[in-house]
Design a protein around this motif. Structure first.
Motif, PDB file in Angstrom:
ATOM      1  N   GLU A  75     -23.091  94.588  -7.637  1.00 52.20           N
ATOM      2  CA  GLU A  75     -23.790  93.047  -8.601  1.00 52.20           C
ATOM      3  C   GLU A  75     -23.385  91.700  -7.459  1.00 52.20           C
ATOM      4  O   GLU A  75     -23.156  90.609  -7.332  1.00 52.20           O
ATOM      5  CB  GLU A  75     -22.921  93.197 -10.136  1.00 52.20           C
ATOM      6  CG  GLU A  75     -23.709  92.151 -10.868  1.00 52.20           C
ATOM      7  CD  GLU A  75     -23.476  92.444 -12.236  1.00 52.20           C
ATOM      8  OE1 GLU A  75     -22.480  92.917 -12.692  1.00 52.20           O
ATOM      9  OE2 GLU A  75     -23.022  91.406 -12.894  1.00 52.20           O
ATOM     10  N   LEU A  76     -21.435  92.059  -7.185  1.00 54.02           N
ATOM     11  CA  LEU A  76     -21.251  90.557  -6.489  1.00 54.02           C
ATOM     12  C   LEU A  76     -22.555  90.623  -5.217  1.00 54.02           C
ATOM     13  O   LEU A  76     -22.973  89.766  -5.010  1.00 54.02           O
ATOM     14  CB  LEU A  76     -19.775  91.084  -5.883  1.00 54.02           C
ATOM     15  CG  LEU A  76     -18.490  90.752  -6.622  1.00 54.02           C
ATOM     16  CD1 LEU A  76     -17.724  90.448  -5.851  1.00 54.02           C
ATOM     17  CD2 LEU A  76     -19.041  89.123  -7.120  1.00 54.02           C
ATOM     18  N   GLU A  77     -22.370  91.715  -4.041  1.00 55.64           N
ATOM     19  CA  GLU A  77     -23.472  91.084  -3.327  1.00 55.64           C
ATOM     20  C   GLU A  77     -24.529  91.122  -3.904  1.00 55.64           C
ATOM     21  O   GLU A  77     -25.257  90.080  -2.622  1.00 55.64           O
ATOM     22  CB  GLU A  77     -23.464  93.026  -2.287  1.00 55.64           C
ATOM     23  CG  GLU A  77     -21.918  93.490  -2.076  1.00 55.64           C
ATOM     24  CD  GLU A  77     -21.759  94.635  -1.849  1.00 55.64           C
ATOM     25  OE1 GLU A  77     -22.568  95.430  -1.773  1.00 55.64           O
ATOM     26  OE2 GLU A  77     -20.439  95.086  -1.312  1.00 55.64           O
ATOM     27  N   ALA A  78     -25.367  91.351  -4.682  1.00 54.82           N
ATOM     28  CA  ALA A  78     -26.912  90.887  -5.072  1.00 54.82           C
ATOM     29  C   ALA A  78     -26.565  89.138  -5.589  1.00 54.82           C
ATOM     30  O   ALA A  78     -27.406  88.929  -5.276  1.00 54.82           O
ATOM     31  CB  ALA A  78     -27.247  92.005  -6.506  1.00 54.82           C
ATOM     32  N   LEU A  79     -25.688  88.640  -6.045  1.00 54.26           N
ATOM     33  CA  LEU A  79     -25.424  87.803  -6.123  1.00 54.26           C
ATOM     34  C   LEU A  79     -24.736  86.753  -5.018  1.00 54.26           C
ATOM     35  O   LEU A  79     -25.541  85.462  -4.909  1.00 54.26           O
ATOM     36  CB  LEU A  79     -24.251  87.206  -6.752  1.00 54.26           C
ATOM     37  CG  LEU A  79     -24.741  88.055  -8.785  1.00 54.26           C
ATOM     38  CD1 LEU A  79     -23.582  87.854  -9.613  1.00 54.26           C
ATOM     39  CD2 LEU A  79     -25.553  87.014  -9.211  1.00 54.26           C
ATOM     40  N   SER A  80     -24.187  87.158  -4.199  1.00 51.61           N
ATOM     41  CA  SER A  80     -23.703  86.979  -2.817  1.00 51.61           C
ATOM     42  C   SER A  80     -25.304  86.263  -1.657  1.00 51.61           C
ATOM     43  O   SER A  80     -25.646  85.271  -1.408  1.00 51.61           O
ATOM     44  CB  SER A  80     -23.027  87.351  -2.203  1.00 51.61           C
ATOM     45  OG  SER A  80     -21.746  87.065  -2.301  1.00 51.61           O
ATOM     46  N   ALA A  81     -25.418  87.513  -1.873  1.00 51.57           N
ATOM     47  CA  ALA A  81     -27.283  87.434  -0.886  1.00 51.57           C
ATOM     48  C   ALA A  81     -28.027  86.144  -1.453  1.00 51.57           C
ATOM     49  O   ALA A  81     -28.751  85.886  -1.152  1.00 51.57           O
ATOM     50  CB  ALA A  81     -28.119  88.620  -0.850  1.00 51.57           C
ATOM     51  N   ASP A  82     -28.142  86.352  -3.397  1.00 53.94           N
ATOM     52  CA  ASP A  82     -28.891  85.046  -3.401  1.00 53.94           C
ATOM     53  C   ASP A  82     -28.557  83.668  -3.603  1.00 53.94           C
ATOM     54  O   ASP A  82     -28.957  82.772  -4.111  1.00 53.94           O
ATOM     55  CB  ASP A  82     -29.467  84.986  -5.319  1.00 53.94           C
ATOM     56  CG  ASP A  82     -30.360  86.232  -5.477  1.00 53.94           C
ATOM     57  OD1 ASP A  82     -31.277  86.187  -4.449  1.00 53.94           O
ATOM     58  OD2 ASP A  82     -30.072  87.467  -6.324  1.00 53.94           O
ATOM     59  N   GLY A  83     -27.127  83.806  -2.932  1.00 56.50           N
ATOM     60  CA  GLY A  83     -26.717  82.473  -2.569  1.00 56.50           C
ATOM     61  C   GLY A  83     -25.925  82.071  -4.211  1.00 56.50           C
ATOM     62  O   GLY A  83     -25.294  80.541  -4.332  1.00 56.50           O
ATOM     63  N   VAL A  84     -25.382  82.604  -4.984  1.00 57.66           N
ATOM     64  CA  VAL A  84     -25.049  82.308  -5.990  1.00 57.66           C
ATOM     65  C   VAL A  84     -23.338  82.396  -5.057  1.00 57.66           C
ATOM     66  O   VAL A  84     -22.243  83.775  -4.403  1.00 57.66           O
ATOM     67  CB  VAL A  84     -24.937  83.204  -6.934  1.00 57.66           C
ATOM     68  CG1 VAL A  84     -23.492  82.495  -8.110  1.00 57.66           C
ATOM     69  CG2 VAL A  84     -26.025  83.104  -7.338  1.00 57.66           C
ATOM     70  N   ASP A  85     -22.037  80.994  -5.952  1.00 57.81           N
ATOM     71  CA  ASP A  85     -20.737  81.278  -5.283  1.00 57.81           C
ATOM     72  C   ASP A  85     -19.990  82.416  -5.916  1.00 57.81           C
ATOM     73  O   ASP A  85     -20.071  81.805  -7.436  1.00 57.81           O
ATOM     74  CB  ASP A  85     -19.908  79.877  -5.204  1.00 57.81           C
ATOM     75  CG  ASP A  85     -18.599  79.688  -5.053  1.00 57.81           C
ATOM     76  OD1 ASP A  85     -17.983  80.264  -5.068  1.00 57.81           O
ATOM     77  OD2 ASP A  85     -18.190  78.619  -5.829  1.00 57.81           O
ATOM     78  N   VAL A  86     -19.663  83.245  -5.417  1.00 59.34           N
ATOM     79  CA  VAL A  86     -18.338  83.924  -6.178  1.00 59.34           C
ATOM     80  C   VAL A  86     -17.537  84.581  -5.964  1.00 59.34           C
ATOM     81  O   VAL A  86     -16.979  85.398  -5.834  1.00 59.34           O
ATOM     82  CB  VAL A  86     -19.555  85.786  -6.461  1.00 59.34           C
ATOM     83  CG1 VAL A  86     -20.701  85.715  -6.386  1.00 59.34           C
ATOM     84  CG2 VAL A  86     -19.029  86.094  -4.642  1.00 59.34           C
ATOM     85  N   SER A  87     -16.638  83.004  -5.391  1.00 60.12           N
ATOM     86  CA  SER A  87     -14.976  82.865  -5.293  1.00 60.12           C
ATOM     87  C   SER A  87     -14.398  82.886  -6.490  1.00 60.12           C
ATOM     88  O   SER A  87     -13.084  83.187  -6.515  1.00 60.12           O
ATOM     89  CB  SER A  87     -14.467  82.051  -4.387  1.00 60.12           C
ATOM     90  OG  SER A  87     -15.843  81.174  -4.849  1.00 60.12           O
ATOM     91  N   ARG A  88     -15.130  82.502  -7.904  1.00 59.22           N
ATOM     92  CA  ARG A  88     -13.929  82.021  -8.996  1.00 59.22           C
ATOM     93  C   ARG A  88     -14.228  83.204 -10.125  1.00 59.22           C
ATOM     94  O   ARG A  88     -14.828  82.690 -11.160  1.00 59.22           O
ATOM     95  CB  ARG A  88     -14.558  81.048  -9.632  1.00 59.22           C
ATOM     96  CG  ARG A  88     -14.180  79.895  -8.830  1.00 59.22           C
ATOM     97  CD  ARG A  88     -15.007  78.870  -8.732  1.00 59.22           C
ATOM     98  NE  ARG A  88     -14.192  78.327  -9.616  1.00 59.22           N
ATOM     99  CZ  ARG A  88     -13.565  76.877  -9.081  1.00 59.22           C
ATOM    100  NH1 ARG A  88     -13.184  76.626  -8.104  1.00 59.22           N
ATOM    101  NH2 ARG A  88     -12.439  76.031  -9.609  1.00 59.22           N
ATOM    102  N   ILE A  89     -14.384  84.883  -9.810  1.00 60.07           N
ATOM    103  CA  ILE A  89     -13.754  85.726 -10.053  1.00 60.07           C
ATOM    104  C   ILE A  89     -12.727  86.669 -10.522  1.00 60.07           C
ATOM    105  O   ILE A  89     -12.129  86.703  -9.562  1.00 60.07           O
ATOM    106  CB  ILE A  89     -15.010  86.749  -9.908  1.00 60.07           C
ATOM    107  CG1 ILE A  89     -16.829  86.201  -9.899  1.00 60.07           C
ATOM    108  CG2 ILE A  89     -15.390  88.015 -10.894  1.00 60.07           C
ATOM    109  CD1 ILE A  89     -17.533  87.306  -9.044  1.00 60.07           C
ATOM    110  N   PHE A  90     -12.074  86.804 -11.250  1.00 60.86           N
ATOM    111  CA  PHE A  90     -10.877  87.004 -12.343  1.00 60.86           C
ATOM    112  C   PHE A  90     -10.614  88.596 -12.775  1.00 60.86           C
ATOM    113  O   PHE A  90     -11.774  88.598 -13.585  1.00 60.86           O
ATOM    114  CB  PHE A  90      -9.921  86.425 -12.169  1.00 60.86           C
ATOM    115  CG  PHE A  90      -9.477  84.368 -12.057  1.00 60.86           C
ATOM    116  CD1 PHE A  90      -9.021  84.772 -10.173  1.00 60.86           C
ATOM    117  CD2 PHE A  90     -10.569  83.909 -12.271  1.00 60.86           C
ATOM    118  CE1 PHE A  90      -8.786  83.871 -10.103  1.00 60.86           C
ATOM    119  CE2 PHE A  90     -10.762  82.595 -11.590  1.00 60.86           C
ATOM    120  CZ  PHE A  90      -9.974  82.835 -10.116  1.00 60.86           C
TER     121      PHE A  90
END
Ligand code: GDP
Ligand code: IMO
Ligand code: MG
Length: 432
Positions: A82-97
């Motif tokens: 899911e993280l990879e798919a979101l990143s590929a869509d340009g979503v910032d995934v840096s704020r996940i805990f």
């Protein structure tokens, strides 16, 4: 303080993802407290569709912290996909805990889920087969692995090896399946463990700090009240607590912090999987609702069962959630109907039933009692204020308020962010 719980008021898929996304614009933190990637939350932003399963829907709002709480069961493979798919869509995934107390889902959980369903045959629950039930079983049996275990790689590998052996025993000897490849799974998951470690922390402290600092915190429910392990249509339920009370156990803060509970409620009813459904429509109207509402699962693609609005369910849901406001979703799906039925009670053996019962046989036998209202027969997807809505739609909303005892503060007339009517008088503390 401003803490809002967003919960599904029916059997899931009510549109929680959309409303979380709308409310997240003003939120500092979005927290998931239960469930796993059995959830499928769709968010539509300017023609682009995002399907979120494990990652909180706040991720689409830059600057919002996203917490996967201790009550969630986390599938590392699903998480990274899911993280990879979101990143590929340009979503910032840096704020996940990720909570160090969250339990981990492994391939043997999924295999056991699948084999359990096969063993049950016609009486199967119709689970998502994501391994959710077996993972919560291990948690309750006190043999699960938690996200915090990845912080000690050696111990993680030893524990996982033990668990694979025990699970393979169960799969082969009890369930008649084939043993899973232990070495391959170990290698794959030791690698996931390394990658997961940087996300893992004591998220209860983060949530508590955010609340104490006066932050705007949103709790994102998965599933719906009627799928609650205790309060839903047991055994046709999930294995967690999708009601507002589930957030306190699932995030590590006490129940008094919740200020508002928004019950996400479809303008009709759907359910996926097996179990009683009093207002189900097994006819052309049910098919019309399914097609107009695109009622096919986000996670499994299964057609959803469709029926009229069930006021007995939503009134019950309001009690068990302490709902303060209803967000009435997918109202536009009913645009094509001349008449609409609303169930206000059930009838069983000559008795009128207003409180949702636990007895499944009674539910199978019960007949819905309907109030019939006129449809509005026009396209409402362009309405942007409450006044824009046709009188018949307003009357339908008023009837829902009367039957459920909860005010409707939000009306949704399409999947887009802008297709959201916030009613005057609904001053949500989370919205800027
Ligand atoms: P969730 O699991 O509660 O987040 O809901 P799902 O995403 O599984 O299912 C809700 C579906 O309805 C999604 O496809 C949404 O894009 C869509 N949706 C949400 N609100 C509306 C609405 O008001 N009208 C229409 N037509 N679709 C909506
Ligand atoms: P969201 O968050 C609708 C249902 C399954 C099955 C039962 C048990 O998108 O609303 P499980 O895999 O959890 O053991 O399955 O629960 N179910 C959902 N139905 N929406 C969901 O999530 C669901 N998550 C689980 O279909 O009937
Ligand atoms: Mg869904």
């Amino acid at each position: 303080m401003s803490v809002t719980a967003v919960v599904g008021a029916q059997w899931g898929d009510e549109g929680k993802g959309k409303i979380i996304d709308v409310l997240a614009v003003g939120a500092d933190m979005v927290v998931r407290g239960q469930g796993g990637n059995n959830a499928g939350h769709t968010v539509v932003i300017e023609d682009k569709k995002y399907a979120l399963h494990l990652i909180p829907s706040g991720v689409l709002n830059p600057g919002t912290d996203n917490v996967i709480g201790n009550g969630v069961v986390l599938d590392p493979k699903g998480f990274f996909e899911e993280l990879e798919a979101l990143s590929a869509d340009g979503v910032d995934v840096s704020r996940i805990f990720v909570s160090d107390r969250a339990h981990l889902v492994f391939p043997y959980h999924k295999e056991i889920d699948k084999l359990n369903e096969i063993a049950k045959g016609a009486s199967g629950i119709g689970t998502t087969q994501m391994g959710i039930g077996p993972c919560y079983e291990d948690k309750a049996a006190r043999i699960g692995l938690r996200a915090g275990d990845v912080l000690r790689p050696d111990r993680f590998a030893v524990k996982l090896a033990d668990r694979i052996d025990a699970a393979n025993d169960k799969i082969v000897k009890l369930l008649g399946g084939a043993a899973l490849d232990k070495e391959a799974m170990l290698a794959e998951y030791v690698d996931y463990a390394k990658r997961l470690a940087p996300y893992v922390t004591d998220t209860g402290v983060l949530v508590d700090d955010a609340i104490k600092a006066g932050g705007r915190v949103l709790f994102e429910g998965a599933q719906g009240a009627m799928l609650d392990l205790d309060l839903g249509t047991y055994p046709y339920v999930t294995s967690s607590h999708p009601v507002s009370g589930g957030f306190t156990i699932g995030s590590g803060v006490g129940g008094r912090v919740i200020d508002e509970v928004v019950g996400i409620t479809k303008a009709y009813t759907t359910r996926v999987g097996a179990g009683p459904f009093v207002t189900e429509l097994l006819n052309a109207t049910g098919d019309l609702i399914r097609e107009r509402g695109h009622e096919y699962g986000t996670t499994t693609g299964r057609p959803r069962r469709c029926g009229w609005f069930d006021g007995v369910v939503v009134r019950y849901s309001a009690r068990i959630n302490g709902t303060t406001t209803t967000a009435l979703m997918l109202l536009d799906v009913l645009d094509a109907l001349d008449e609409i039925n609303l169930c206000y009670a059930y009838e069983h053996e000559g008795r009128e039933i207003v409180n949702f019962p636990s007895d499944l046989e009674l539910l199978e036998e019960a007949k819905p009692l309907y109030r019939t209202v006129k449809g509005w027969n026009q396209d409402i997807t362009g309405c942007r204020t409450y006044e824009d809505l046709p009188e018949a739609a307003k009357a339908y909303i008023a009837a829902i308020e009367e039957i459920t005892g909860v005010p409707v503060g939000i009306v949704s007339v399409g999947p887009g962010r802008d297709q959201t009517i916030i009613r005057p008088g609904f001053h949500h503390t989370i919205m800027r």
